[in-house]
Design an enzyme around this catalytic site. Sequence first.
Site, PDB file in Angstrom:
ATOM      1  N   ARG A   1       0.834  -1.215   0.000  1.00  0.00           N
ATOM      2  CA  ARG A   1       0.000   0.000   0.000  1.00  0.00           C
ATOM      3  C   ARG A   1       0.858   1.250   0.000  1.00  0.00           C
ATOM      4  O   ARG A   1       2.048   1.223   0.334  1.00  0.00           O
ATOM      5  CB  ARG A   1      -0.946   0.029   1.201  1.00  0.00           C
TER       6      ARG A   1
ATOM      7  N   GLU B   1       0.252   9.566   9.001  1.00  0.00           N
ATOM      8  CA  GLU B   1       1.423   8.737   9.312  1.00  0.00           C
ATOM      9  C   GLU B   1       1.631   8.607  10.812  1.00  0.00           C
ATOM     10  O   GLU B   1       1.554   9.591  11.547  1.00  0.00           O
ATOM     11  CB  GLU B   1       2.660   9.371   8.661  1.00  0.00           C
ATOM     12  N   HIS B   2       1.915   7.382  11.237  1.00  0.00           N
ATOM     13  CA  HIS B   2       2.208   7.081  12.641  1.00  0.00           C
ATOM     14  C   HIS B   2       1.040   7.490  13.551  1.00  0.00           C
ATOM     15  O   HIS B   2       1.276   7.997  14.663  1.00  0.00           O
ATOM     16  CB  HIS B   2       3.498   7.777  13.100  1.00  0.00           C
TER      17      HIS B   2
ATOM     18  N   ASP C   1      -2.066   5.390  13.267  1.00  0.00           N
ATOM     19  CA  ASP C   1      -2.975   4.234  13.395  1.00  0.00           C
ATOM     20  C   ASP C   1      -2.814   3.575  14.765  1.00  0.00           C
ATOM     21  O   ASP C   1      -3.794   3.217  15.407  1.00  0.00           O
ATOM     22  CB  ASP C   1      -2.792   3.232  12.238  1.00  0.00           C
TER      23      ASP C   1
ATOM     24  N   GLY D   1       8.576   1.335   3.131  1.00  0.00           N
ATOM     25  CA  GLY D   1       7.370   2.074   3.502  1.00  0.00           C
ATOM     26  C   GLY D   1       6.147   1.731   2.668  1.00  0.00           C
ATOM     27  O   GLY D   1       5.121   2.408   2.763  1.00  0.00           O
TER      28      GLY D   1
ATOM     29  N   SER E   1       5.729  -4.130   2.519  1.00  0.00           N
ATOM     30  CA  SER E   1       6.037  -5.478   2.022  1.00  0.00           C
ATOM     31  C   SER E   1       5.828  -6.503   3.128  1.00  0.00           C
ATOM     32  O   SER E   1       5.329  -7.604   2.885  1.00  0.00           O
ATOM     33  CB  SER E   1       7.480  -5.536   1.521  1.00  0.00           C
TER      34      SER E   1
ATOM     35  N   ASP F   1      -1.874  -1.285   7.498  1.00  0.00           N
ATOM     36  CA  ASP F   1      -1.361  -2.012   6.336  1.00  0.00           C
ATOM     37  C   ASP F   1      -2.180  -3.263   6.042  1.00  0.00           C
ATOM     38  O   ASP F   1      -2.532  -3.550   4.902  1.00  0.00           O
ATOM     39  CB  ASP F   1       0.108  -2.414   6.573  1.00  0.00           C
TER      40      ASP F   1
ATOM     41  N   ASN G   1      14.602  -1.449   8.024  1.00  0.00           N
ATOM     42  CA  ASN G   1      13.826  -2.600   8.510  1.00  0.00           C
ATOM     43  C   ASN G   1      13.327  -2.315   9.921  1.00  0.00           C
ATOM     44  O   ASN G   1      14.108  -2.158  10.851  1.00  0.00           O
ATOM     45  CB  ASN G   1      14.685  -3.872   8.484  1.00  0.00           C
ATOM     46  N   LYS G   2      12.012  -2.230  10.044  1.00  0.00           N
ATOM     47  CA  LYS G   2      11.406  -1.851  11.336  1.00  0.00           C
ATOM     48  C   LYS G   2      11.724  -2.822  12.463  1.00  0.00           C
ATOM     49  O   LYS G   2      12.026  -2.410  13.571  1.00  0.00           O
ATOM     50  CB  LYS G   2       9.875  -1.830  11.203  1.00  0.00           C
TER      51      LYS G   2
HETATM   52  P1  ADP Z   1       8.037  -2.607   4.883  1.00  0.00           P
HETATM   53  O1  ADP Z   1       8.007  -1.147   5.137  1.00  0.00           O
HETATM   54  O2  ADP Z   1       8.247  -2.910   3.439  1.00  0.00           O
HETATM   55  O3  ADP Z   1       6.892  -3.352   5.475  1.00  0.00           O
HETATM   56  P2  ADP Z   1       9.723  -3.926   6.886  1.00  0.00           P
HETATM   57  O4  ADP Z   1      11.106  -3.541   7.241  1.00  0.00           O
HETATM   58  O5  ADP Z   1       8.691  -3.844   7.923  1.00  0.00           O
HETATM   59  O6  ADP Z   1       9.367  -3.108   5.584  1.00  0.00           O
HETATM   60  O7  ADP Z   1       9.734  -5.439   6.364  1.00  0.00           O
HETATM   61  C1  ADP Z   1      10.610  -5.883   5.364  1.00  0.00           C
HETATM   62  C2  ADP Z   1      10.848  -7.366   5.527  1.00  0.00           C
HETATM   63  O8  ADP Z   1       9.736  -8.108   4.958  1.00  0.00           O
HETATM   64  C3  ADP Z   1      12.057  -7.857   4.734  1.00  0.00           C
HETATM   65  O9  ADP Z   1      13.254  -7.693   5.469  1.00  0.00           O
HETATM   66  C4  ADP Z   1      11.713  -9.338   4.556  1.00  0.00           C
HETATM   67  O10 ADP Z   1      12.011 -10.077   5.719  1.00  0.00           O
HETATM   68  C5  ADP Z   1      10.201  -9.307   4.364  1.00  0.00           C
HETATM   69  N1  ADP Z   1       9.896  -9.286   2.921  1.00  0.00           N
HETATM   70  C6  ADP Z   1       9.569  -8.240   2.149  1.00  0.00           C
HETATM   71  N2  ADP Z   1       9.395  -8.607   0.850  1.00  0.00           N
HETATM   72  C7  ADP Z   1       9.630  -9.938   0.805  1.00  0.00           C
HETATM   73  C8  ADP Z   1       9.641 -10.932  -0.233  1.00  0.00           C
HETATM   74  N3  ADP Z   1       9.391 -10.634  -1.497  1.00  0.00           N
HETATM   75  N4  ADP Z   1       9.915 -12.197   0.120  1.00  0.00           N
HETATM   76  C9  ADP Z   1      10.192 -12.508   1.397  1.00  0.00           C
HETATM   77  N5  ADP Z   1      10.208 -11.640   2.402  1.00  0.00           N
HETATM   78  C10 ADP Z   1       9.936 -10.369   2.130  1.00  0.00           C
HETATM   79  P1  NG1 Z   2       5.390   0.353   7.159  1.00  0.00           P
HETATM   80  O1  NG1 Z   2       5.519   1.502   6.283  1.00  0.00           O
HETATM   81  O2  NG1 Z   2       4.842  -0.862   6.478  1.00  0.00           O
HETATM   82  O3  NG1 Z   2       6.620   0.064   7.927  1.00  0.00           O
HETATM   83  C1  NG1 Z   2       4.365   1.033   9.594  1.00  0.00           C
HETATM   84  C2  NG1 Z   2       3.271   0.330  10.391  1.00  0.00           C
HETATM   85  C3  NG1 Z   2       1.900   0.975  10.166  1.00  0.00           C
HETATM   86  C4  NG1 Z   2       1.971   2.484  10.414  1.00  0.00           C
HETATM   87  C5  NG1 Z   2       3.118   3.081   9.580  1.00  0.00           C
HETATM   88  C6  NG1 Z   2       3.334   4.554   9.838  1.00  0.00           C
HETATM   89  C7  NG1 Z   2       3.512  -2.096  10.728  1.00  0.00           C
HETATM   90  C8  NG1 Z   2       3.251  -3.440  10.177  1.00  0.00           C
HETATM   91  N1  NG1 Z   2       3.158  -1.065   9.969  1.00  0.00           N
HETATM   92  O4  NG1 Z   2       4.206   0.773   8.223  1.00  0.00           O
HETATM   93  O5  NG1 Z   2       0.935   0.373  11.022  1.00  0.00           O
HETATM   94  O6  NG1 Z   2       2.097   2.768  11.773  1.00  0.00           O
HETATM   95  O7  NG1 Z   2       4.356   2.429   9.851  1.00  0.00           O
HETATM   96  O8  NG1 Z   2       2.199   5.278   9.529  1.00  0.00           O
HETATM   97  O9  NG1 Z   2       4.033  -1.977  11.823  1.00  0.00           O
END
Ligand code: ADP
Ligand code: NG1
Length: 470
Positions: A55, A61-62, A64, A155, A158, A202, A245-246
């Site tokens: 999405r 932002e921040h 929810d 962001g 994924s 998300d 990576n969060k």
């Molecule tokens: P986002 O903001 O995209 O949600 P996060 O840092 O929260 O980022 O999560 C990213 C993690 O999700 C990656 O480090 C990986 O572990 C997992 N991920 C994302 N895309 C894929 C994919 N295509 N296949 C496997 N794991 C994935």
């Molecule tokens: P992304 O951008 O997917 O890391 C995160 C939180 C959302 C929201 C946004 C900021 C998760 C799974 N997602 O999103 O709930 O707080 O940051 O608006 O923790």
Amino acid sequence: MFTECWTTKRNIKMTTNPPKIKLLFTGNERLQKIKESFHKKYGHMPLFYACAPGRVNLIGEHIDYCGYAVLPMAIEQSILAAVSVNDSQTIQLANTDPKYKDFTASAQSISIDKENPQWYYYFLCGVKGIQEHLGLPSLTGMCCVVDGTVPASSGLSSSSALVCCAGLVTMEANQKSLSKVTLAETCAKCERYIGTEGGGMDQSISFLAEEGTAKLIEFNPLRATDVKLPDGAMFVIANCCVEMNKAATSHFNMRVVECRIATKMLAKARGLEWSRLQKLGELQTELKVSLEKMQELVEDVLHPEAYSREEICKTLGISTEQLCENILSTNTQHATHFNLYQRAKHVYGEAARVLQFKAVCDSAPANAVAQLGNLMNQSHASCRDLYECSCPELDQLVDICLQAGAVGSRLTGAGWGGCTVSMVPSDRIDSFLQTVRERYYVPDARRAAMEKHSLFVTRPGGGAAIFTED
Ligand code: ADP
Ligand code: NG1
């Protein structure tokens, strides 16, 4: 790309369950590729496929996780899984991207190591969440191949697309049926097994999205309302090419914790029973006042200087142990200073901007595009200055997007890297893309190599779906 997988011609608008669609695979490269990878890996054909989109958050932002409504839309990029079931009592996971290694988990007991947020633990979050929700003592064995097109840690959600896809796969493989709202709520809760305390935006949009419309997502109870975006403008995503990576850092949970502490400090100052209040939104409900009044309360009660642990404990009348156990998260135990004033000001201001954005879309005045652009710009400034979730590359990219003709531009998602979203008048789109390309991507070899998947126009896509070959 892959839109046809879940946005077919059939009317899925009124369904409460994720649609099950029969698709013609011929000519669809991505589906052919995953089918072949699956066959090569496991020696048989998949039984079904599931897909969940990423999405882009347009505004909100921040907030929810503070209980406030947000305004995202699904994007075309998604996580896709090919699946077969068996009685092996194991869940076998493989990925079309070799950087994500194979993994086999027991279908009887799923464990997630949040100290080590590997890709398969996100998948297992979805599996475990559905298993617990349905109260299934054991799960059917599965073979899965996962293929993702959502840029990771940028962001665009994924991780949640992966969790939602896994949740949907688990439901279908175990022959159960759940509504989209239940799936969204379950997946929002279970993604927290990886350690991040997200708010549910998300997962909600991944399940509740509908093609052609952005959504206002409200929580408690979860609701999604169509938001018609103005004619004459397009939304463009641009990745600043810094990954964040969060789950592997404490930035995100630190903000969640600061908002929680701010809630308690404000509640205490207003003589409320502060210990049961966790979210800034709950505090507003309790006080029954407007968002404007909440901003005034922040001004009156909190100071802009960072709060030390000692000051917080003294004000709330608690010990450091109680602070650590009841308020801080596992990965913020080390924190010594907390910016409560700035975080609370951002949250109440941003919550108000979401409502204004929706109101402008609904009333569609002649200058709608300019008004919406303004709100997006204010949102970025607040994320950058008050919430401190931007980074120099994001700020530079936002500036370039504005110079290139966007009427509004902001970071989207968690921040500290990842993508911007810009609103661009349709007649300026070609020159906009050209200018951003020239000024942000071309001068840097690494960015230039990433440009193809980093700068693109996006339209509201559809939600998660299950499908089989026609
Ligand atoms: P986002 O903001 O995209 O949600 P996060 O840092 O929260 O980022 O999560 C990213 C993690 O999700 C990656 O480090 C990986 O572990 C997992 N991920 C994302 N895309 C894929 C994919 N295509 N296949 C496997 N794991 C994935
Ligand atoms: P992304 O951008 O997917 O890391 C995160 C939180 C959302 C929201 C946004 C900021 C998760 C799974 N997602 O999103 O709930 O707080 O940051 O608006 O923790």
